[in-house]
Design an enzyme around this catalytic site. Sequence first.
Site, PDB file in Angstrom:
ATOM      1  N   SER A 149       0.846  -1.318   0.140  1.00  0.00           N
ATOM      2  CA  SER A 149       0.184  -0.100   0.136  1.00  0.00           C
ATOM      3  C   SER A 149       0.787   1.424  -0.057  1.00  0.00           C
ATOM      4  O   SER A 149       1.971   1.280   0.600  1.00  0.00           O
ATOM      5  CB  SER A 149      -0.843   0.101   1.170  1.00  0.00           C
ATOM      6  OG  SER A 149      -2.055  -0.850   1.143  1.00  0.00           O
ATOM      7  N   GLN A 150       0.281   2.448  -0.444  1.00  0.00           N
ATOM      8  CA  GLN A 150       0.872   3.736  -0.241  1.00  0.00           C
ATOM      9  C   GLN A 150       0.997   4.046   1.001  1.00  0.00           C
ATOM     10  O   GLN A 150       0.268   3.798   1.653  1.00  0.00           O
ATOM     11  CB  GLN A 150      -0.069   4.683  -1.488  1.00  0.00           C
ATOM     12  CG  GLN A 150       0.397   6.041  -1.376  1.00  0.00           C
ATOM     13  CD  GLN A 150      -0.750   6.881  -1.656  1.00  0.00           C
ATOM     14  OE1 GLN A 150      -1.813   6.552  -1.857  1.00  0.00           O
ATOM     15  NE2 GLN A 150      -0.545   8.295  -1.663  1.00  0.00           N
TER      16      GLN A 150
END
Length: 211
Positions: free
Chosen positions: A60-61
């Site tokens: 994930s970012q």
Amino acid sequence: MTSRRTRERLIGRLIEQGIDDPRVLEVMQELPRHLFIDEALAHRAYEDTALPIGYNQTISQPYIVAKMTETLLNGGTPERVLEIGTGSGYQTAVLACLVGRVFSVERIQPLQEKARQRLRQLGLRNVQFQHADGGFGWPEKGPFDAITCAAAPEQIPPELFEQLAIGGRMIIPVGGRVQELRLVVRTDEQSFDQQVLEGVKFVPMLSGSVR
């Protein structure tokens, strides 16, 4: 690639986007994100972007990891956290540095084995893993003070509502082509408050498990 200055630039971007919990910022500055991705992409480890990790999954970012973690901690430090979607193990590691115990469920066994090795390498020993369909949660270990989910179901599985303790907080992306990140708070046995935090794009929550 992994210098302190590079990590500090990432933390600066998180602060600009509204992340202000010093505990979250400190952990994300110190945690070596490059260990959680393939060597070929390690030079991009401290960019604020999601990156592929194989099996059609992503790490994930960093902003999303920080936002979800900060939102969980806003209700007080949870002792028992259920994580749906171990993935690379990066979010797992962030949580393990900040909460009592993490119970992490992953449907793709090779990903979870890699994550287990990475957390062992970092000396994080307050995590239990299960290879299973995350949509069912982990009922034997519930109820949980907090639940976080790294894949988006079309609708929140009823099992996750059931496994959330009274007063507990769940952070979960919901939707198909258009998704929203929701905060769910269990107010009593039958009642849940839901709040939309922002629009997001996560991989879909799939059923079954893969060895």
